[in-house]
Structure formats: structure tokens, C-alpha cells
Design a protein around this motif. Structure first.
Motif, PDB file in Angstrom:
ATOM      1  N   UNK A 227      23.890 105.561 132.398  1.00  9.24           N
ATOM      2  CA  UNK A 227      24.809 106.665 132.960  1.00  9.24           C
ATOM      3  C   UNK A 227      25.725 106.059 134.063  1.00  9.24           C
ATOM      4  N   UNK A 228      25.237 106.216 135.334  1.00  7.47           N
ATOM      5  CA  UNK A 228      26.218 105.814 136.574  1.00  7.47           C
ATOM      6  C   UNK A 228      26.913 104.572 136.481  1.00  7.47           C
ATOM      7  N   UNK A 229      26.139 103.294 135.878  1.00  6.34           N
ATOM      8  CA  UNK A 229      26.844 101.991 135.877  1.00  6.34           C
ATOM      9  C   UNK A 229      28.186 102.213 135.225  1.00  6.34           C
ATOM     10  N   UNK A 230      27.911 102.903 134.065  1.00  4.68           N
ATOM     11  CA  UNK A 230      29.329 102.721 133.088  1.00  4.68           C
ATOM     12  C   UNK A 230      30.351 103.589 133.677  1.00  4.68           C
ATOM     13  N   UNK A 231      29.937 104.361 134.789  1.00  8.64           N
ATOM     14  CA  UNK A 231      31.101 105.248 135.668  1.00  8.64           C
ATOM     15  C   UNK A 231      31.553 104.490 136.898  1.00  8.64           C
ATOM     16  N   UNK A 367      28.782  96.347 124.309  1.00  9.57           N
ATOM     17  CA  UNK A 367      29.190  96.937 125.697  1.00  9.57           C
ATOM     18  C   UNK A 367      28.059  97.437 126.754  1.00  9.57           C
ATOM     19  N   UNK A 368      26.772  97.321 126.363  1.00 20.30           N
ATOM     20  CA  UNK A 368      25.780  97.359 127.582  1.00 20.30           C
ATOM     21  C   UNK A 368      25.740  96.150 128.255  1.00 20.30           C
ATOM     22  N   UNK A 369      26.042  94.823 127.368  1.00 23.24           N
ATOM     23  CA  UNK A 369      25.972  93.755 128.211  1.00 23.24           C
ATOM     24  C   UNK A 369      26.855  93.688 129.315  1.00 23.24           C
TER      25      UNK A 369
END
Length: 491
Positions: A227-231, A367-369
């Protein structure tokens, strides 16, 4: 808002790129950002994330608590980065030039852009899949991507065209759209969520056993990274129009609450469904699964809510990606940068839907990496924010040797080394697992408590931040002092 003012907003295309917003043009209030982050996180497709954390062995109450901590906490980081946007009036990665140097910043910017484009491709594929499912229900068309390629192409085009309209229009238009989307599609999502919860076997749900502390920690990390880390590198992009008088705490609170509330509801529903024995949340394709699992009068609103939620998330991501593209050094107007990013994600979506045999497993793993280098950047950026109270607007755009942010050959060694060490150490704890049988690599420390608990991203954030605090902050203090002197001399 008056009708005339609203009309001007909805008909005007933002012309500003990455150049800082002058103080006399910053009229934003924190409440605007609440709607932005709420609408970007109302997607009903957060339901499978709830299934994921229940699968770790948690009961539903632990899952909900982990969701609250992971979602509110990770978006508090987004709010902290927003503070820099209020101070400097520029996008996150543009402000990052002040920290890493005008050349050194290319590394973190490239990682951020790849992450944005990756998730946009996922959004496009899933959004198009929702439209295809609606066609199956309403027109009885074949369900497969390759059964009617032209229909698949049309669904992709519809999704990206709507994304383009909103993202190209720019900041003011996005604020207005996200506000209305929160009320309309938030209500629709809540309706579907209530129905889904009503189908749960509450006896099974209430009898589930308490999970381990280790599983609880992993769940928090899973929610945060999903959630937040991607943003986090988009925080300042949306806050650069905020009034300079806005309090820092308000920016943190609006980001955390704006995203945390819808995420807790939707992911919580996924946890309740899974703990209650429903197979819907854990289906490999939750969009397609609703066609047979729910009655038409529920599945249609479900798919509309899924499509709209993905669209609200995607238009914000594409807007941010456009700014990141310009920051990377591609000197084109913002409108063209947005269009370029949309073309890339459209081609990617079409390839994976019509040409490739598999997509979600390897691509989402990849992309999670990127969460590791992203959080290493966050560590450096937030520590820098402790001392850096202002930014040199001209220097942020000056890529030449005379720039205040040139440092050594365009690179701030302290920031770059802190970032690189943070991400490299973080990867030591990572296992890149596509499936039970396919593992790309496993770091030498992946089987330690940190690796097993999915805390590699936290190691990267803390290590990079500590290193920069030791080696970089003294330099920031000197830079701040010199900037104050220069401004006094100009006055």
C-alpha cells in the motif's frame, strides 16, 4: 466551490511541469489530499490482500489490526514526504535532486519510474479484465483475453483513455475527480462489501485460532509494502500546491487517514471472507471469480467498483509518473510525458494479455522487489527533511556544474552511498519467490528472523537513514546556512 470556478478547473490543463510552484500560487488545504488518497485506495481489489494475510495463520482480529498498522503507518510516510512538497513546491523526485545531486538522483528516479510503470501495467490489465467480465455478464461474450482480441484491445483502450483524460488535465482536475469518486464509488464499494460480509460463515470465522507474533509482523510488512510504500515517492507531487502555512501534522494525518480508512475496510472484508470460509478472496483472479460466485445484481456493482477504484489509482500514478519522467531528464512538456507513460503501459498490457502466457506472478514479484530501493530512498529523504527547511528553486532545475546541488560531479556521495548500502543490505534478506516452485534468488540472510518476517524493506529504510544522518546531515546544515545568507544578500 462556485459553478464558475469549478468550470475553470474542469476545462483547464495544467501547464506546469516539475518547476516549483510560486508561493502566491499555493492555495491548497490538507482536506483536498484526504480525498486524493481515499479515492486512490477504494478499489475492491484490496480484498485478495486480506486473503493473503489470513493465509499466514492469523485470525480475523489480528488481520484487521495488522491492516490498520500497516496501512495507516505506511501512508504516514507518504504524509511525511508531503511536507517536503509544501516546503519546496516541487515533485518528490525533483526535490530529491537537492539530496542526491542532479546526476546522482537519476538512480532513485529511475527506480521510482519503473515501479510506477509496473503497477500501472497491473492496473491496466486488471481494469480491462473488469470490463471484459462485465461484457461476459451483459453480452455473454467469451471470457478469455485471446478469445476476442479486438474486444480485449477495446477494453484496454477505454481504461487508458479515461486515465489519460484525468492525468493530462492535471492537479486541479485530479483533486475534483478524486473527491467525487470517493463519494460515488466509495458508496458502491461499501454496498458490495456489506453484501460479501453477509455471506460469511460466522461460526467458522469466530472459531479461528490466534496466529503467531511472527505471522503478525509479516502481515504488517505485507500490507505496508502493498500500500503506502508504493506511493511514498508521490507524496510531494500532490502536496506541492499546499499553502506554506499548512501544518506538517495535518499533511501526515490526511494521508494516513485518507488511505488507511478505505484500506482497512476493503482488506478487512477480504480477511473476513477468507476466515469465514469463502473462496472468493483467495481466487487467483478475483475479478473473474465474481462471475460465478455472486448474483448478477451484486457482481455488476462489484466490477464497476473494481474498475473505478483501479482508474482512480491509475490516474494518480500516471500523473506522478509523468513528473518523474521529466525529472529523469527527458525534457518534454508534462502533457507529453504523461502520454509517453500511457503508451508504455498500454503496450505492456497488450503484450501480457495477448502475447504472454503468464504475467502476475513474475511481474508482481519484480515490482515488489523495488520496495527495497524505494524504502532506502525514503530513509535518506526523511532524514534530510529533519534539517532541510527550504530548497533553492533555481538550483533544482539547474543541471549544470554551477548548480548549488552539483556536489561532486553531480553526485552527493554521502546520500548515494547511504542509499546503495541500504538497498544492498536489504536485498540480503530478500527471497524473490514467484511460486512454490519458482524462486529467482534468495539472499544469504533470507532465512534469518528479519528475512522470514519480511522486514528487508525496514532494514533498508533504517540503515540508509542512519548512514545519511551520520555523513550527510552536517553538509545539509552548512547548505541551509549558506542559502539563508544568499537570500539575505538578495533582500
Amino acid at each position: 466551490m462556485s459553478a464558475s470556478k469549478q468550470g475553470r478547473i474542469l476545462s483547464r490543463v495544467e501547464q506546469r511541469g516539475i518547476e516549483p510552484v510560486p508561493e502566491n500560487q499555493r492555495n491548497g488545504a490538507p482536506g483536498e489530499l484526504f480525498w486524493v488518497w481515499f479515492a486512490a485506495n477504494i478499489s475492491i481489489l484490496g480484498i485478495p490482500l486480506g486473503a493473503t494475510i489470513i493465509a499466514l495463520g492469523l485470525n480475523v482480529w489480528q488481520a484487521v489490526l495488522a491492516t490498520i498498522i500497516g496501512s495507516f503507518g505506511s501512508f504516514a510516510l507518504v504524509g511525511l514526504v508531503s511536507i517536503a512538497g509544501r516546503r519546496g513546491g516541487a515533485p518528490s523526485l525533483t526535490l530529491s535532486r537537492a539530496i542526491f545531486g542532479v546526476r546522482g538522483n537519476i538512480g532513485p528516479t529511475l527506480v521510482a519510474l519503473i515501479s510506477r510503470l509496473g503497477w500501472e501495467t497491473v492496473n491496466t490489465i486488471t481494469g480491462a479484465s473488469a470490463l471484459l467480465s462485465l461484457c461476459v455478464i451483459m453480452f455473454h461474450t467469451p471470457a478469455g483475453y485471446k478469445d476476442i482480441p479486438l474486444l480485449t484491445f477495446a477494453c484496454v483502450v477505454i481504461f487508458v483513455a479515461l486515465t489519460a483524460v484525468i492525468s493530462v488535465a492535471g492537479h486541479a482536475f485530479i483533486l475534483e475527480v478524486q473527491k467525487w469518486a470517493t463519494w460515488i464509488f466509495g458508496a458502491l464499494t461499501l454496498f458490495v462489501a456489506i453484501y460479501l460480509v453477509s455471506t460469511v460463515n460466522w461460526g467458522t470465522l469466530l472459531s479461528s485460532k490466534t496466529g503467531s507474533t511472527s505471522a503478525f509482523i509479516v502481515a504488517i510488512g505485507t500490507i505496508a509494502s502493498g500500500s503506502g510504500i508504493g506511493w511514498v515517492n508521490s507524496g510531494a507531487d500532490m502536496a506541492r500546491y499546499q499553502k506554506t502555512s499548512v501544518k506538517s501534522g495535518s499533511l501526515v494525518l490526511t494521508a494516513a487517514a485518507g488511505a488507511g480508512i478505505p484500506l482497512t475496510i476493503v482488506i478487512g472484508v477480504g480477511s473476513i471472507l477468507t476466515a469465514g470460509g469463502s473462496g472468493l478472496a483467495s481466487a487467483s483472479d478475483p475479478v473473474a471469480a465474481v462471475r460465478g460466485a455472486l448474483p448478477v445484481w451484486v457482481s455488476v456493482p462489484y466490477l464497476i467498483a473494481a474498475f473505478a477504484g483501479l482508474l482512480m489509482s491509475n490516474n494518480l500514478s500516471v500523473y506522478s509518473a509523468g513528473l518523474t519522467t521529466i525529472t529523469l531528464g527527458i525534457r518534454i512538456p508534462r502533457v507529453y510525458a504523461v502520454s509517453l507513460d500511457i503508451v508504455v503501459t498500454t503496450v505492456g498490457a497488450m503484450y501480457f494479455m495477448l502475447g504472454s502466457g503468464g504475467f502476475y506472478g513474475p511481474f508482481v514479484t519484480f515490482i515488489s522487489l523495488l520496495a527495497v530501493p524505494l524504502t532506502a530512498w525514503v530513509g535518506v529523504f526523511l532524514v534530510d527533511l529533519i534539517e532541510r527547511k527550504s530548497y533553492d528553486s533555481a538550483a533544482l532545475l539547474d543541471l549544470g556544474k554551477g548548480s548549488r546541488y552539483w556536489y561532486w560531479h553531480g553526485i552527493n556521495i554521502a546520500a548515494m552511498v547511504s542509499w546503495l548500502v541500504g538497498l544492498m543490505v536489504g536485498f540480503l534478506f530478500v527471497t524473490a519467490r514467484v511460486s512454490d516452485k519458482v524462486v529467482w534468488f534468495s539472499g544469504p540472510l533470507a532465512n534469518t528472523a528479519i528475512g522470514k518476517n519480511g522486514l528487508a524493506w525496514l532494514v533498508s529504510l533504517l540503515l540508509a537513514g542512519v548512514l545519511y544522518a551520520i555523513f550527510g546531515l552536517p553538509q545539509v546544515k552548512k547548505q541551509e546556512t549558506q542559502l539563508e545568507r544568499d537570500e539575505a544578500n538578495r533582500a
